[in-house]
Design a protein around this motif. Structure first.
Motif, PDB file in Angstrom:
ATOM      1  N   LYS A 134      19.776  20.990   6.144  1.00  0.00           N
ATOM      2  CA  LYS A 134      19.796  22.059   5.319  1.00  0.00           C
ATOM      3  C   LYS A 134      19.155  23.590   5.586  1.00  0.00           C
ATOM      4  O   LYS A 134      19.639  24.637   5.426  1.00  0.00           O
ATOM      5  CB  LYS A 134      19.387  21.862   3.882  1.00  0.00           C
ATOM      6  CG  LYS A 134      19.886  22.635   2.688  1.00  0.00           C
ATOM      7  CD  LYS A 134      19.668  21.869   1.198  1.00  0.00           C
ATOM      8  CE  LYS A 134      20.295  22.845   0.312  1.00  0.00           C
ATOM      9  NZ  LYS A 134      20.311  21.946  -1.176  1.00  0.00           N
ATOM     10  N   ILE A 137      21.122  25.265   8.413  1.00  0.00           N
ATOM     11  CA  ILE A 137      22.207  26.051   7.819  1.00  0.00           C
ATOM     12  C   ILE A 137      21.595  27.364   6.927  1.00  0.00           C
ATOM     13  O   ILE A 137      22.087  28.600   7.148  1.00  0.00           O
ATOM     14  CB  ILE A 137      22.821  25.074   6.893  1.00  0.00           C
ATOM     15  CG1 ILE A 137      23.591  23.874   7.299  1.00  0.00           C
ATOM     16  CG2 ILE A 137      24.036  26.004   6.016  1.00  0.00           C
ATOM     17  CD1 ILE A 137      24.317  22.843   6.490  1.00  0.00           C
ATOM     18  N   PHE A 161      26.317  23.029   3.482  1.00  0.00           N
ATOM     19  CA  PHE A 161      25.543  21.678   3.473  1.00  0.00           C
ATOM     20  C   PHE A 161      26.371  20.405   2.863  1.00  0.00           C
ATOM     21  O   PHE A 161      26.444  19.509   3.506  1.00  0.00           O
ATOM     22  CB  PHE A 161      24.210  22.014   2.768  1.00  0.00           C
ATOM     23  CG  PHE A 161      23.508  20.511   2.598  1.00  0.00           C
ATOM     24  CD1 PHE A 161      22.891  20.084   3.857  1.00  0.00           C
ATOM     25  CD2 PHE A 161      23.389  20.107   1.489  1.00  0.00           C
ATOM     26  CE1 PHE A 161      22.097  18.871   3.729  1.00  0.00           C
ATOM     27  CE2 PHE A 161      22.591  18.631   1.358  1.00  0.00           C
ATOM     28  CZ  PHE A 161      22.075  18.171   2.405  1.00  0.00           C
ATOM     29  N   GLU A 165      27.392  17.410   4.964  1.00  0.00           N
ATOM     30  CA  GLU A 165      26.872  15.945   4.662  1.00  0.00           C
ATOM     31  C   GLU A 165      27.763  15.055   4.225  1.00  0.00           C
ATOM     32  O   GLU A 165      27.776  13.742   4.774  1.00  0.00           O
ATOM     33  CB  GLU A 165      25.781  16.235   3.244  1.00  0.00           C
ATOM     34  CG  GLU A 165      25.141  14.943   2.891  1.00  0.00           C
ATOM     35  CD  GLU A 165      24.294  15.179   1.708  1.00  0.00           C
ATOM     36  OE1 GLU A 165      23.286  14.317   1.646  1.00  0.00           O
ATOM     37  OE2 GLU A 165      24.672  15.860   0.659  1.00  0.00           O
TER      38      GLU A 165
END
Length: 359
Positions: A134, A137, A161, A165
């Protein structure tokens, strides 16, 4: 032995199974040509690759603004096809040992198809910890979306994210399932002396494409401004909040942050006005691939396309430097030779890297 390329539909792709494969090439073309009958438009190139001993997989190009999703589709398709290759080869008595190690799988892309492969390579370097992913990103979004408010930036971070994920979680399951199926099909081979082939014997280096070589043909990393004309119309759509995901700038940042792409070859042309800026970015900014993994061809952006007709090739010339019809030996000398040479160089470099890791 004279081999003919015969493609058959498997899952969402088309597969030409080689009886004695030295590797697997997963090919994705550009917009339009990679969507509609790619086995026809890229026929001559694919035939040359097949005759060199590669099983060919043509992955469909799906037009979408969400390139994250399309890249995810490609790697999910690899896990679907890996056990299918074993099953199909076993049924017809072909060799299949090469399919048991994903480092024997290569990627070749043309035009925007290269962007999807580049994203998979960049994802190969994602941190293991969720919070680190995260944060990465967030750094990319801040670097490339300075025109957005902090609130909109954070919203974008959360959206990207969540997508990544979810993809990671899905790929972990698909990787495990692929290993189980490969192991099952290998153990069904009555001709095999050793029948206790375990899931752990299936070699998958990572859930993405680590240790897999990539070859970019006239690569393109562009946004809506080049895909939609006139530019004023594209700008209007972007102002409405619609754009490709990730943007070219975000893609560049992901590539740079990965510090990978050590098994990359790139074939380009100075006359390619569509892909020129992307190739220059790789050479001048990213500094990869090295000089001996680059090849300059004669022609324009559509040079990889070609239909075979006996000892002739019908080209799709977009410059006056390439005739519409060529003898195969001439066409080979101007394009296919570079592709095959770089593939061989990537194969040799991969073997060196794997031996170094084993030590």
């Amino acid at each position: 032995m004279s081999l003919k390329v015969r493609f058959q539909p498997v899952s969402f792709s088309w597969v030409a199974l080689h009886p004695q494969p030295q590797g697997v090439i997963q090919f994705i073309g550009g917009a339009f040509f990679g969507t509609f009958v790619p086995m026809l438009f890229y026929r001559y190139l694919l035939e040359c690759l097949f005759k060199q001993g590669y099983t060919i997989i043509i992955l469909p190009f799906n037009f979408t603004f969400d390139h994250y999703a399309e890249a995810g589709f490609l790697i999910k398709e690899q896990y679907t096809l890996m056990p299918e290759l074993v099953r199909m080869a076993e049924q017809v008595g072909y060799e299949y040992e090469i399919y048991l190690d994903d480092s024997n799988f290569y990627w070749i892309g043309h035009s925007i198809g290269c962007k999807y492969i580049a994203l998979l390579e960049a994802f190969s370097a994602l941190p293991k910890e969720v919070y680190e992913i995260k944060e990465l990103i967030r750094e990319v979004v801040k670097k490339t979306s300075g025109n957005l408010s902090p609130e909109k930036q954070e919203k974008k971070v959360q959206s990207v994210f969540t997508d990544i994920e979810n993809l990671i979680n899905e790929l972990q399951g698909k990787s495990s399932k692929a290993k189980k199926l490969v192991s099952y099909y290998v153990n069904q081979d009555s001709a095999r002396v050793q029948r206790n082939f375990a899931e752990s014997d299936v070699k998958i280096a990572s859930i993405f494409i680590k240790n897999q070589g990539s070859l970019f043909l006239a690569p393109v990393n562009t946004g809506l401004d080049s895909a939609i004309k006139p530019k004023i119309f594209a700008d209007f759509i972007i102002r409405l909040g619609l754009n490709v995901k990730p943007t070219p700038e975000e893609t560049d940042a992901l590539i740079e942050n990965s510090n990978l792409f050590n098994l990359l070859g790139l074939v380009y042309s100075p006359l390619d006005n569509i892909g020129k800026s992307t190739s220059q970015w790789f050479f001048n900014i990213f500094k990869k691939p090295p000089e001996d993994f680059r090849a300059k061809f004669q022609g324009g952006h559509l040079r990889p396309l070609g239909l075979s007709l006996g000892n002739l090739v019908i080209n799709f010339p977009d410059t006056f430097s390439v005739p519409p019809i060529q003898f195969t030996n001439r066409r080979n000398a101007e394009f296919e030779l570079y592709v095959l040479q770089l593939l061989n160089s990537l194969k040799q470099k991969r073997q060196v890297i794997l031996k170094t890791v084993e030590r």
